[in-house]
Design a protein around this motif. Structure first.
Motif, PDB file in Angstrom:
ATOM      1  N   GLY A  13     -64.090  50.012 -52.402  1.00 49.16           N
ATOM      2  CA  GLY A  13     -65.217  50.807 -51.932  1.00 49.16           C
ATOM      3  C   GLY A  13     -64.950  52.273 -52.224  1.00 49.16           C
ATOM      4  O   GLY A  13     -63.985  52.626 -52.902  1.00 49.16           O
ATOM      5  N   GLU A  14     -65.772  53.134 -51.696  1.00 47.52           N
ATOM      6  CA  GLU A  14     -65.597  54.561 -51.927  1.00 47.52           C
ATOM      7  C   GLU A  14     -64.496  55.124 -51.040  1.00 47.52           C
ATOM      8  O   GLU A  14     -64.390  54.791 -49.870  1.00 47.52           O
ATOM      9  CB  GLU A  14     -66.910  55.286 -51.658  1.00 47.52           C
ATOM     10  CG  GLU A  14     -67.966  54.929 -52.668  1.00 47.52           C
ATOM     11  CD  GLU A  14     -69.170  55.841 -52.573  1.00 47.52           C
ATOM     12  OE1 GLU A  14     -69.035  57.003 -52.143  1.00 47.52           O
ATOM     13  OE2 GLU A  14     -70.249  55.383 -52.954  1.00 47.52           O
ATOM     14  N   HIS A  15     -63.674  55.958 -51.635  1.00 43.62           N
ATOM     15  CA  HIS A  15     -62.589  56.607 -50.904  1.00 43.62           C
ATOM     16  C   HIS A  15     -62.174  57.836 -51.688  1.00 43.62           C
ATOM     17  O   HIS A  15     -62.004  57.776 -52.909  1.00 43.62           O
ATOM     18  CB  HIS A  15     -61.403  55.655 -50.753  1.00 43.62           C
ATOM     19  CG  HIS A  15     -60.269  56.248 -49.986  1.00 43.62           C
ATOM     20  ND1 HIS A  15     -59.240  56.918 -50.585  1.00 43.62           N
ATOM     21  CD2 HIS A  15     -60.027  56.288 -48.658  1.00 43.62           C
ATOM     22  CE1 HIS A  15     -58.395  57.339 -49.664  1.00 43.62           C
ATOM     23  NE2 HIS A  15     -58.849  56.971 -48.494  1.00 43.62           N
ATOM     24  N   LYS A  16     -62.007  58.956 -51.007  1.00 43.67           N
ATOM     25  CA  LYS A  16     -61.574  60.189 -51.660  1.00 43.67           C
ATOM     26  C   LYS A  16     -60.228  59.962 -52.338  1.00 43.67           C
ATOM     27  O   LYS A  16     -59.303  59.422 -51.734  1.00 43.67           O
ATOM     28  CB  LYS A  16     -61.455  61.299 -50.626  1.00 43.67           C
ATOM     29  CG  LYS A  16     -61.084  62.634 -51.228  1.00 43.67           C
ATOM     30  CD  LYS A  16     -60.985  63.708 -50.171  1.00 43.67           C
ATOM     31  CE  LYS A  16     -60.590  65.015 -50.834  1.00 43.67           C
ATOM     32  NZ  LYS A  16     -60.379  66.062 -49.860  1.00 43.67           N
ATOM     33  N   GLY A  17     -60.129  60.348 -53.594  1.00 45.61           N
ATOM     34  CA  GLY A  17     -58.892  60.200 -54.339  1.00 45.61           C
ATOM     35  C   GLY A  17     -58.745  58.862 -55.043  1.00 45.61           C
ATOM     36  O   GLY A  17     -57.779  58.646 -55.761  1.00 45.61           O
ATOM     37  N   LEU A  18     -59.701  57.958 -54.853  1.00 50.01           N
ATOM     38  CA  LEU A  18     -59.655  56.648 -55.502  1.00 50.01           C
ATOM     39  C   LEU A  18     -60.745  56.601 -56.560  1.00 50.01           C
ATOM     40  O   LEU A  18     -61.893  56.954 -56.292  1.00 50.01           O
ATOM     41  CB  LEU A  18     -59.899  55.540 -54.461  1.00 50.01           C
ATOM     42  CG  LEU A  18     -59.842  54.099 -54.941  1.00 50.01           C
ATOM     43  CD1 LEU A  18     -58.448  53.765 -55.454  1.00 50.01           C
ATOM     44  CD2 LEU A  18     -60.208  53.153 -53.798  1.00 50.01           C
ATOM     45  N   ASN A  19     -60.383  56.188 -57.777  1.00 53.50           N
ATOM     46  CA  ASN A  19     -61.393  56.110 -58.818  1.00 53.50           C
ATOM     47  C   ASN A  19     -62.439  55.065 -58.456  1.00 53.50           C
ATOM     48  O   ASN A  19     -62.194  54.180 -57.639  1.00 53.50           O
ATOM     49  CB  ASN A  19     -60.746  55.821 -60.185  1.00 53.50           C
ATOM     50  CG  ASN A  19     -59.944  54.543 -60.170  1.00 53.50           C
ATOM     51  OD1 ASN A  19     -60.496  53.465 -60.061  1.00 53.50           O
ATOM     52  ND2 ASN A  19     -58.634  54.682 -60.264  1.00 53.50           N
ATOM     53  N   ARG A  20     -63.603  55.170 -59.025  1.00 56.89           N
ATOM     54  CA  ARG A  20     -64.747  54.341 -58.649  1.00 56.89           C
ATOM     55  C   ARG A  20     -64.466  52.840 -58.745  1.00 56.89           C
ATOM     56  O   ARG A  20     -64.982  52.057 -57.947  1.00 56.89           O
ATOM     57  CB  ARG A  20     -65.943  54.713 -59.514  1.00 56.89           C
ATOM     58  CG  ARG A  20     -67.179  53.970 -59.166  1.00 56.89           C
ATOM     59  CD  ARG A  20     -68.365  54.490 -59.926  1.00 56.89           C
ATOM     60  NE  ARG A  20     -69.473  54.481 -58.996  1.00 56.89           N
ATOM     61  CZ  ARG A  20     -70.361  55.415 -58.876  1.00 56.89           C
ATOM     62  NH1 ARG A  20     -70.315  56.462 -59.639  1.00 56.89           N
ATOM     63  NH2 ARG A  20     -71.331  55.312 -58.012  1.00 56.89           N
ATOM     64  N   SER A  21     -63.654  52.415 -59.677  1.00 59.02           N
ATOM     65  CA  SER A  21     -63.350  50.985 -59.843  1.00 59.02           C
ATOM     66  C   SER A  21     -62.153  50.535 -59.026  1.00 59.02           C
ATOM     67  O   SER A  21     -61.876  49.346 -58.948  1.00 59.02           O
ATOM     68  CB  SER A  21     -63.097  50.667 -61.319  1.00 59.02           C
ATOM     69  OG  SER A  21     -64.251  50.907 -62.082  1.00 59.02           O
ATOM     70  N   GLY A  22     -61.419  51.450 -58.473  1.00 60.20           N
ATOM     71  CA  GLY A  22     -60.236  51.077 -57.695  1.00 60.20           C
ATOM     72  C   GLY A  22     -59.032  50.739 -58.550  1.00 60.20           C
ATOM     73  O   GLY A  22     -58.093  50.102 -58.072  1.00 60.20           O
ATOM     74  N   ILE A  23     -59.032  51.170 -59.811  1.00 55.25           N
ATOM     75  CA  ILE A  23     -57.922  50.858 -60.711  1.00 55.25           C
ATOM     76  C   ILE A  23     -56.617  51.382 -60.105  1.00 55.25           C
ATOM     77  O   ILE A  23     -56.525  52.521 -59.684  1.00 55.25           O
ATOM     78  CB  ILE A  23     -58.145  51.483 -62.108  1.00 55.25           C
ATOM     79  CG1 ILE A  23     -59.480  51.030 -62.699  1.00 55.25           C
ATOM     80  CG2 ILE A  23     -56.978  51.161 -63.038  1.00 55.25           C
ATOM     81  CD1 ILE A  23     -59.630  49.561 -62.896  1.00 55.25           C
ATOM     82  N   GLY A  24     -55.619  50.525 -60.046  1.00 54.49           N
ATOM     83  CA  GLY A  24     -54.313  50.876 -59.503  1.00 54.49           C
ATOM     84  C   GLY A  24     -54.135  50.506 -58.042  1.00 54.49           C
ATOM     85  O   GLY A  24     -53.032  50.557 -57.515  1.00 54.49           O
ATOM     86  N   LEU A  25     -55.198  50.113 -57.366  1.00 52.80           N
ATOM     87  CA  LEU A  25     -55.117  49.709 -55.964  1.00 52.80           C
ATOM     88  C   LEU A  25     -54.420  48.351 -55.882  1.00 52.80           C
ATOM     89  O   LEU A  25     -54.714  47.455 -56.663  1.00 52.80           O
ATOM     90  CB  LEU A  25     -56.538  49.616 -55.399  1.00 52.80           C
ATOM     91  CG  LEU A  25     -56.639  49.306 -53.923  1.00 52.80           C
ATOM     92  CD1 LEU A  25     -57.622  50.288 -53.293  1.00 52.80           C
ATOM     93  CD2 LEU A  25     -57.140  47.909 -53.723  1.00 52.80           C
TER      94      LEU A  25
END
Length: 102
Positions: A13-25
């Motif tokens: 989802g949306e989170h400051k500092g996280l790219n739109r796709s969540g790559i690396g999460l």
């Protein structure tokens, strides 16, 4: 053939500092009530967008949970963004993971 079991599909989802796709999460699924116990780890995935030449896949984390109907999730944000837990997550659903909503 592989015998079926429980599963989870996660998208960022949306989170400051996280790219739109969540790559690396990264997402770790543990037996319910045993988050961070290495012996209780059921599955883990890192969201990525490509694994080979000229190919890609959806930016989702697919987790096979076997017989577990409920799990604890540890979500680790990329680039040292920290981590958080979601406890008692029911299996067999697609969920959006967003630290802002926790």
């Amino acid at each position: 053939e592989t015998q079926g079991g429980n599963w989870l599909t996660l998208r960022a989802g949306e989170h400051k500092g996280l790219n739109r796709s969540g790559i690396g999460l990264r997402v770790y699924a543990y037996t319910a009530g045993k988050a961070d116990d290495p012996a209780a780890l059921l599955a883990w995935r890192e969201i990525s967008a490509g694994y080979g030449y000229s190919c890609g896949q959806p930016a989702l984390a697919y987790l096979g949970l076997g017989d577990a109907a409920e799990v604890d999730l540890k979500i680790v944000l990329p680039h040292g963004g920290g981590s958080y837990l979601r406890r008692g997550v029911a299996a067999n659903q697609v969920i959006e993971i967003s630290p802002a909503a926790e």
